[in-house]
Scaffold this active site. Structure first.
Site, PDB file in Angstrom:
ATOM      1  N   HIS A 123      77.036  90.677  72.593  1.00  0.00           N
ATOM      2  CA  HIS A 123      75.166  90.497  71.995  1.00  0.00           C
ATOM      3  C   HIS A 123      75.370  92.699  72.620  1.00  0.00           C
ATOM      4  O   HIS A 123      75.914  92.167  73.172  1.00  0.00           O
ATOM      5  CB  HIS A 123      74.251  89.897  73.128  1.00  0.00           C
ATOM      6  CG  HIS A 123      74.298  90.244  74.770  1.00  0.00           C
ATOM      7  ND1 HIS A 123      75.501  89.372  74.942  1.00  0.00           N
ATOM      8  CD2 HIS A 123      73.783  91.091  75.406  1.00  0.00           C
ATOM      9  CE1 HIS A 123      75.450  89.812  76.571  1.00  0.00           C
ATOM     10  NE2 HIS A 123      74.608  90.428  76.769  1.00  0.00           N
ATOM     11  N   MET A 177      68.193  86.554  65.775  1.00  0.00           N
ATOM     12  CA  MET A 177      67.740  84.763  65.477  1.00  0.00           C
ATOM     13  C   MET A 177      66.626  85.039  66.094  1.00  0.00           C
ATOM     14  O   MET A 177      65.419  84.994  65.272  1.00  0.00           O
ATOM     15  CB  MET A 177      68.943  84.801  67.024  1.00  0.00           C
ATOM     16  CG  MET A 177      68.624  83.051  67.140  1.00  0.00           C
ATOM     17  SD  MET A 177      70.055  81.768  67.631  1.00  0.00           S
ATOM     18  CE  MET A 177      69.958  83.039  69.383  1.00  0.00           C
ATOM     19  N   SER A 178      66.536  85.079  67.619  1.00  0.00           N
ATOM     20  CA  SER A 178      65.159  85.282  68.542  1.00  0.00           C
ATOM     21  C   SER A 178      64.108  86.462  67.624  1.00  0.00           C
ATOM     22  O   SER A 178      62.949  86.031  67.404  1.00  0.00           O
ATOM     23  CB  SER A 178      65.327  85.029  69.813  1.00  0.00           C
ATOM     24  OG  SER A 178      65.851  86.359  70.063  1.00  0.00           O
TER      25      SER A 178
END
Lengths: 206, 206
Positions: A123, A177-178
């Site tokens: 990430h 994503m989030s």
């Protein structure tokens, strides 16, 4: 020009996933269905419903389940460390578009060598799903982009406030994503991100 | 003449599964690898190790994961209620041997109609894995055997003490899980069951 790569969170109900995907559809190049807790039948039913909403199978990538990608005629499959290997999958199904999650330049190079069609690296930033793990940052992403020939997609903690910085690495894609699905209006967020990446107001693509 | 169909329990360590399968190999016609908690990679590694022991891929059936059956060139896949449908799998991969778990005559007929190559019906007797659920008994099995054209395999609580009774239903196969793998010497148990089914001392098949 970087594209948007949406990844479902695995935490939303069936109907919400479908609604959200429909709302972001025209801003994203690829959508990864990442619903790890679902059985094969549930996953198949979900994808079937998404396809019935008019989303193109050429835009859909399913996590881990090569069989579902094949049975539903999807663009491809995204493999994680616990999945079948890129080598085995490409050997058995050369036509399938195969992505792989990587966490270092070495892993990225290996995946390219194994035949992966793209890699997802991250990430990049601190994110709730990787709490306590040090983020890699955009410089490492930029290096991987430079050394690989296949598309490299950045992931992890990307949102509207840092997407410009990721774009500057020349990554082929920006995964959300989030930062997309956990916002109030994913469609609006996708549009804003698309505009930030493309520098002009989005026009419906045909 | 009924054959033995071994089903792994999902509760034994890697090495024990391999050792047990090797010990029963010459007495069983088909072996279902049913390790639900394993990831695709773990399952693939396990199957790879089993194949390296000289077990024929034509004897191996994997639970749920059509992709692993295809990538490893196994005989087939066994589908449960949470799996992809028999119809979808047979349509995409007509050459694959596809089995289905059923719990009634109606389900059995439907599976046959959907293209299943065989069904597994049970549970026949009380068994620790289905505690509190009333067993179906051998009479219902006998009826399904009579009404279906595809092979019907009986499962659930079968062991050396009741295998003769199951044989009398004319089922094509007798499935053994705990009655085989939870015994002290699965190889000896398989041999004893084989002898009970075939009425004569087992000779190594070539």
């Amino acid at each position: 020009m970087a594209f948007l790569y949406a990844v479902t969170s695995g935490e939303q109900p069936f109907e919400k996933i479908i609604r959200n995907i429909k709302s972001i559809d025209s801003y994203v190049e690829l959508i990864q269905i990442r619903e790890k807790k679902k059985t094969a039948q549930e996953l198949n039913d979900l994808i079937d419903s998404i396809l019935k909403q008019g989303i193109s199978p050429a835009k859909l990538i399913v996590n881990d389940r090569v069989d579902i990608a094949l049975v539903r005629g999807l663009r491809g499959v995204h493999l994680a460390y616990h999945s079948l290997s890129v080598k085995d999958v490409k050997k058995a199904f050369p036509h399938l578009y195969v992505g792989k999650s990587v966490h270092s330049l070495e892993e990225a190079k290996q995946s390219e060598q194994d035949g992966a069609d793209y890699v997802v690296f991250g990430h990049l930033y601190e994110t709730s799903s990787k709490k306590g793990k040090k983020p890699h940052g955009v410089q490492e992403l930029a290096q991987i982009v430079e050394e690989l020939s296949i598309p490299v997609i950045g992931i992890g903690g990307i949102n509207i406030s840092n997407i410009g910085e990721v774009k500057e690495t020349n990554a082929a894609g920006i995964a959300l994503m989030s930062g997309l699905f956990q916002t109030e209006a994913p469609g609006e967020t996708a549009r804003a991100c698309w505009n930030l990446l493309n520098g002009s107001e989005h026009c419906e693509r045909v």
